[in-house]
Enzyme design. Structure first.
Site, mmCIF file in Angstrom:
data_model
loop_
_atom_site.group_PDB
_atom_site.id
_atom_site.type_symbol
_atom_site.label_atom_id
_atom_site.label_comp_id
_atom_site.label_asym_id
_atom_site.label_seq_id
_atom_site.Cartn_x
_atom_site.Cartn_y
_atom_site.Cartn_z
ATOM 1 N N GLU A 1 0.861 -1.172 0.000
ATOM 2 C CA GLU A 1 0.000 0.000 0.000
ATOM 3 C C GLU A 1 0.899 1.224 0.000
ATOM 4 O O GLU A 1 1.958 1.232 0.644
ATOM 5 C CB GLU A 1 -0.935 0.005 1.211
ATOM 6 N N HIS B 1 -7.614 -3.689 0.301
ATOM 7 C CA HIS B 1 -6.613 -2.635 0.385
ATOM 8 C C HIS B 1 -5.873 -2.640 1.723
ATOM 9 O O HIS B 1 -5.319 -1.620 2.138
ATOM 10 C CB HIS B 1 -7.223 -1.263 0.084
ATOM 11 N N ASP C 1 -4.967 -8.509 1.039
ATOM 12 C CA ASP C 1 -4.903 -8.599 -0.421
ATOM 13 C C ASP C 1 -3.942 -9.699 -0.864
ATOM 14 O O ASP C 1 -4.186 -10.394 -1.854
ATOM 15 C CB ASP C 1 -4.479 -7.258 -1.020
#
Length: 245
Positions: free
Chosen positions: A66, A206, A211
């Site tokens: 991220e 996210h 993920d």
């Protein structure tokens, strides 16, 4: 005699002792040790050729990052790493990696809303070089898998160059490319679409580790499809087919 400036001093140290002692003097021993670990792990990967390995024998690490945005060239930074091992046709959830990263910049409101990661959460998180060193030790020599991997590879390469002046040597397989080959004609190939198509439960999107876990399940779905095809036995076979589609 005039004392050398920072660059000159570092060059003198390099000539006397090599790269790591020079960095150790300029940045501190802890950062130098982490940099050395990153460089050594990446260097050892160059000596390994996985192309002849059977797909069923591959040890995989599925990973996700991220970030504060979409362009490291414009100053965006990694804010979290997530990864999980896949071995013997199974996702090894107890063999996973997750860490926040202090990006040394503010996280935009849109990214906070998307990821749930706030500026307060990363304020006391480890620096990039510390997390990157731990991440590289976690992946070892294993092949990497990611969905829409261009984004993750771009940021990972930027992080490696920024901290250690190296580029990623690991092979990376993109589940989006697998999907486009194995399931042609879909209107979209985003992760949510493919997870729904394969009835993989979606939760905590996210989040880098979540993920990774969901992408690992998608990887296993595609490996089942590939195992039923002729002439695709090794990683080299898979790369050859992907290059044609």
């Amino acid at each position: 005699m005039k004392e050398p400036n920072g660059v000159g001093r570092m060059w003198n140290l390099y000539k006397m002792g090599g790269f790591t002692p020079a960095i150790a003097s300029m940045l501190g021993s802890q950062h130098a040790q982490q940099m050395a670990q990153i460089r050594n792990m990446n260097r050892s990967q160059r000596k390994l050729s996985e192309l002849d390995m059977n797909l069923t024998d591959l040890e995989i690490v599925v990973f996700d990052l991220e970030t504060t945005g979409f362009s490291p060239a414009n100053g965006d930074e990694i804010i979290s790493f997530g990864a999980v091992a896949v071995r013997g046709g199974q996702v090894i959830e107890e063999e996973s990696f997750y860490s926040l990263v202090n990006p040394k910049r503010m996280i935009p409101p849109a990214i906070i809303e998307l990821t749930g990661i706030t500026n307060e959460m990363v304020e006391d998180a480890p620096d990039l070089i510390q997390v990157l060193s731990s991440f590289m030790q976690f992946i070892g020599r294993r092949v990497l898998v990611a969905h829409a991997s261009g984004h993750d590879k771009q940021f990972l390469n930027q992080a490696l160059w920024k901290t250690s002046k190296i580029s990623l040597n690991h092979r990376v397989i993109d589940t989006m490319m697998l999907a486009k080959w194995l399931e042609p004609g879909l209107p979209q190939y985003d992760l949510d679409t493919l997870l729904n198509r394969h009835h993989i439960p979606i939760s905590n999107r996210h989040h880098a580790l979540s993920d990774s876990l969901m992408t690992a399940q998608l990887w296993l779905e595609y490996m089942q499809k590939i195992n039923g095809r002729k002439n695709i036995n090794t990683l080299g076979d898979l790369y050859a087919y992907l290059s044609q589609h």
